[in-house]
Scaffold this motif. Structure first.
Motif, mmCIF file in Angstrom:
data_model
loop_
_atom_site.group_PDB
_atom_site.id
_atom_site.type_symbol
_atom_site.label_atom_id
_atom_site.label_comp_id
_atom_site.label_asym_id
_atom_site.label_seq_id
_atom_site.Cartn_x
_atom_site.Cartn_y
_atom_site.Cartn_z
ATOM 1 N N MET A 149 9.650 -7.168 5.241
ATOM 2 C CA MET A 149 10.641 -6.927 6.261
ATOM 3 C C MET A 149 10.740 -8.166 7.143
ATOM 4 O O MET A 149 9.717 -8.719 7.556
ATOM 5 N N GLU A 150 11.928 -8.566 7.419
ATOM 6 C CA GLU A 150 12.158 -9.753 8.235
ATOM 7 C C GLU A 150 11.566 -9.595 9.632
ATOM 8 O O GLU A 150 11.742 -8.569 10.284
ATOM 9 N N GLY A 151 10.808 -10.588 10.074
ATOM 10 C CA GLY A 151 10.202 -10.578 11.396
ATOM 11 C C GLY A 151 8.858 -9.879 11.470
ATOM 12 O O GLY A 151 8.182 -9.938 12.491
ATOM 13 N N ALA A 152 8.447 -9.198 10.407
ATOM 14 C CA ALA A 152 7.159 -8.489 10.422
ATOM 15 C C ALA A 152 6.014 -9.488 10.284
ATOM 16 O O ALA A 152 6.085 -10.416 9.495
ATOM 17 N N THR A 153 4.975 -9.269 11.078
ATOM 18 C CA THR A 153 3.773 -10.103 10.973
ATOM 19 C C THR A 153 2.573 -9.292 10.512
ATOM 20 O O THR A 153 1.574 -9.843 10.093
ATOM 21 N N VAL A 154 2.688 -7.981 10.603
ATOM 22 C CA VAL A 154 1.579 -7.095 10.277
ATOM 23 C C VAL A 154 2.150 -5.738 9.870
ATOM 24 O O VAL A 154 3.276 -5.394 10.231
ATOM 25 N N TYR A 155 1.352 -4.985 9.094
ATOM 26 C CA TYR A 155 1.790 -3.684 8.604
ATOM 27 C C TYR A 155 0.748 -2.613 8.916
ATOM 28 O O TYR A 155 -0.439 -2.903 9.011
ATOM 29 N N ALA A 156 1.231 -1.376 9.041
ATOM 30 C CA ALA A 156 0.367 -0.207 9.179
ATOM 31 C C ALA A 156 0.703 0.722 8.015
ATOM 32 O O ALA A 156 1.861 0.797 7.590
ATOM 33 N N ILE A 157 -0.308 1.415 7.487
ATOM 34 C CA ILE A 157 -0.107 2.283 6.328
ATOM 35 C C ILE A 157 -0.668 3.676 6.619
ATOM 36 O O ILE A 157 -1.800 3.809 7.093
ATOM 37 N N TYR A 158 0.134 4.682 6.352
ATOM 38 C CA TYR A 158 -0.260 6.088 6.405
ATOM 39 C C TYR A 158 -0.039 6.684 5.023
ATOM 40 O O TYR A 158 0.961 6.371 4.367
ATOM 41 N N MET A 159 -0.907 7.581 4.576
ATOM 42 C CA MET A 159 -0.643 8.402 3.393
ATOM 43 C C MET A 159 -1.006 9.833 3.749
ATOM 44 O O MET A 159 -2.131 10.103 4.177
ATOM 45 N N VAL A 160 -0.044 10.744 3.585
ATOM 46 C CA VAL A 160 -0.275 12.144 3.934
ATOM 47 C C VAL A 160 0.044 13.047 2.752
ATOM 48 O O VAL A 160 0.920 12.758 1.940
ATOM 49 N N ASP A 161 -0.702 14.140 2.652
ATOM 50 C CA ASP A 161 -0.485 15.171 1.645
ATOM 51 C C ASP A 161 0.420 16.216 2.281
ATOM 52 O O ASP A 161 -0.016 16.982 3.148
ATOM 53 N N ILE A 162 1.682 16.239 1.878
ATOM 54 C CA ILE A 162 2.624 17.155 2.526
ATOM 55 C C ILE A 162 2.407 18.605 2.115
ATOM 56 O O ILE A 162 2.903 19.507 2.779
ATOM 57 N N ASN A 163 1.662 18.848 1.037
ATOM 58 C CA ASN A 163 1.366 20.216 0.622
ATOM 59 C C ASN A 163 0.196 20.819 1.381
ATOM 60 O O ASN A 163 -0.049 22.019 1.304
ATOM 61 N N MET A 164 -0.551 20.000 2.092
ATOM 62 C CA MET A 164 -1.722 20.475 2.848
ATOM 63 C C MET A 164 -1.545 20.194 4.345
ATOM 64 O O MET A 164 -2.390 19.602 4.988
ATOM 65 N N HIS A 165 -0.391 20.606 4.865
ATOM 66 C CA HIS A 165 -0.123 20.498 6.303
ATOM 67 C C HIS A 165 -0.248 19.065 6.798
ATOM 68 O O HIS A 165 -0.783 18.802 7.868
ATOM 69 N N TYR A 166 0.243 18.139 5.993
ATOM 70 C CA TYR A 166 0.246 16.719 6.359
ATOM 71 C C TYR A 166 -1.163 16.180 6.598
ATOM 72 O O TYR A 166 -1.434 15.447 7.520
ATOM 73 N N PHE A 167 -2.053 16.516 5.683
ATOM 74 C CA PHE A 167 -3.434 16.034 5.706
ATOM 75 C C PHE A 167 -3.413 14.515 5.551
ATOM 76 O O PHE A 167 -2.780 13.973 4.647
ATOM 77 N N LEU A 168 -4.104 13.812 6.427
ATOM 78 C CA LEU A 168 -4.089 12.348 6.445
ATOM 79 C C LEU A 168 -5.164 11.786 5.514
ATOM 80 O O LEU A 168 -6.348 12.025 5.704
ATOM 81 N N HIS A 169 -4.731 11.042 4.496
ATOM 82 C CA HIS A 169 -5.640 10.441 3.525
ATOM 83 C C HIS A 169 -5.833 8.936 3.750
ATOM 84 O O HIS A 169 -6.826 8.379 3.303
ATOM 85 N N TRP A 170 -4.869 8.289 4.382
ATOM 86 C CA TRP A 170 -4.957 6.829 4.543
ATOM 87 C C TRP A 170 -4.372 6.454 5.886
ATOM 88 O O TRP A 170 -3.308 6.905 6.270
ATOM 89 N N ASN A 171 -5.081 5.595 6.606
ATOM 90 C CA ASN A 171 -4.670 5.149 7.932
ATOM 91 C C ASN A 171 -5.216 3.734 8.118
ATOM 92 O O ASN A 171 -6.366 3.557 8.480
ATOM 93 N N SER A 172 -4.398 2.724 7.806
ATOM 94 C CA SER A 172 -4.832 1.326 7.955
ATOM 95 C C SER A 172 -3.883 0.588 8.884
ATOM 96 O O SER A 172 -2.668 0.770 8.813
ATOM 97 N N ILE A 173 -4.455 -0.253 9.731
ATOM 98 C CA ILE A 173 -3.644 -1.122 10.589
ATOM 99 C C ILE A 173 -4.097 -2.565 10.366
ATOM 100 O O ILE A 173 -5.128 -2.809 9.752
ATOM 101 N N GLY A 174 -3.306 -3.486 10.845
ATOM 102 C CA GLY A 174 -3.689 -4.893 10.755
ATOM 103 C C GLY A 174 -3.575 -5.462 9.349
ATOM 104 O O GLY A 174 -4.202 -6.465 9.031
ATOM 105 N N VAL A 175 -2.773 -4.842 8.511
ATOM 106 C CA VAL A 175 -2.590 -5.328 7.141
ATOM 107 C C VAL A 175 -1.585 -6.478 7.183
ATOM 108 O O VAL A 175 -0.470 -6.311 7.674
ATOM 109 N N THR A 176 -1.977 -7.627 6.679
ATOM 110 C CA THR A 176 -1.081 -8.787 6.710
ATOM 111 C C THR A 176 -0.539 -9.143 5.334
ATOM 112 O O THR A 176 0.418 -9.893 5.235
ATOM 113 N N GLU A 177 -1.123 -8.599 4.282
ATOM 114 C CA GLU A 177 -0.662 -8.876 2.925
ATOM 115 C C GLU A 177 0.537 -7.989 2.594
ATOM 116 O O GLU A 177 0.664 -6.888 3.096
ATOM 117 N N THR A 178 1.411 -8.479 1.711
ATOM 118 C CA THR A 178 2.548 -7.675 1.280
ATOM 119 C C THR A 178 2.325 -7.077 -0.108
ATOM 120 O O THR A 178 3.143 -6.319 -0.597
#
Length: 81
Positions: free
Chosen positions: A1-30
């Motif tokens: 994405m243009e102008g992005a310097t860092v990324y955050a990642i969420y992964m949720v299981d929508i069948n289990m009330h949006y159970f959070l499986h992944w939560n990363s911040i500070g990701v700089t790789e694409t």
């Protein structure tokens, strides 16, 4: 994405009330190799035997780093509207 310097990642299981499986911040790789996420950020999917679950992965492009994302791995999150 243009102008992005860092990324955050969420992964949720929508069948289990949006159970959070992944939560990363500070990701700089694409591009991330398989198995990249630290154990403290990622808890793999484990649907019951014979069941199919749907997982939504959100990659959020940010112009500036953030300190944290709301929600802990291996917990339920608020339903995303």
């Amino acid at each position: 994405m243009e102008g992005a310097t860092v990324y955050a990642i969420y992964m949720v299981d929508i069948n289990m009330h949006y159970f959070l499986h992944w939560n990363s911040i500070g990701v700089t790789e694409t591009s991330l190799p398989e198995g990249w996420a630290p154990q403290s950020d990622y808890f793999g999917p484990y649907p019951p035997k014979g069941a199919t679950h749907t997982y939504d992965v959100y990659v959020i492009a940010l112009k500036n780093p953030i300190d944290r994302l709301k929600g802990g791995v291996n917990t339920q999150t608020l339903k995303i509207q």
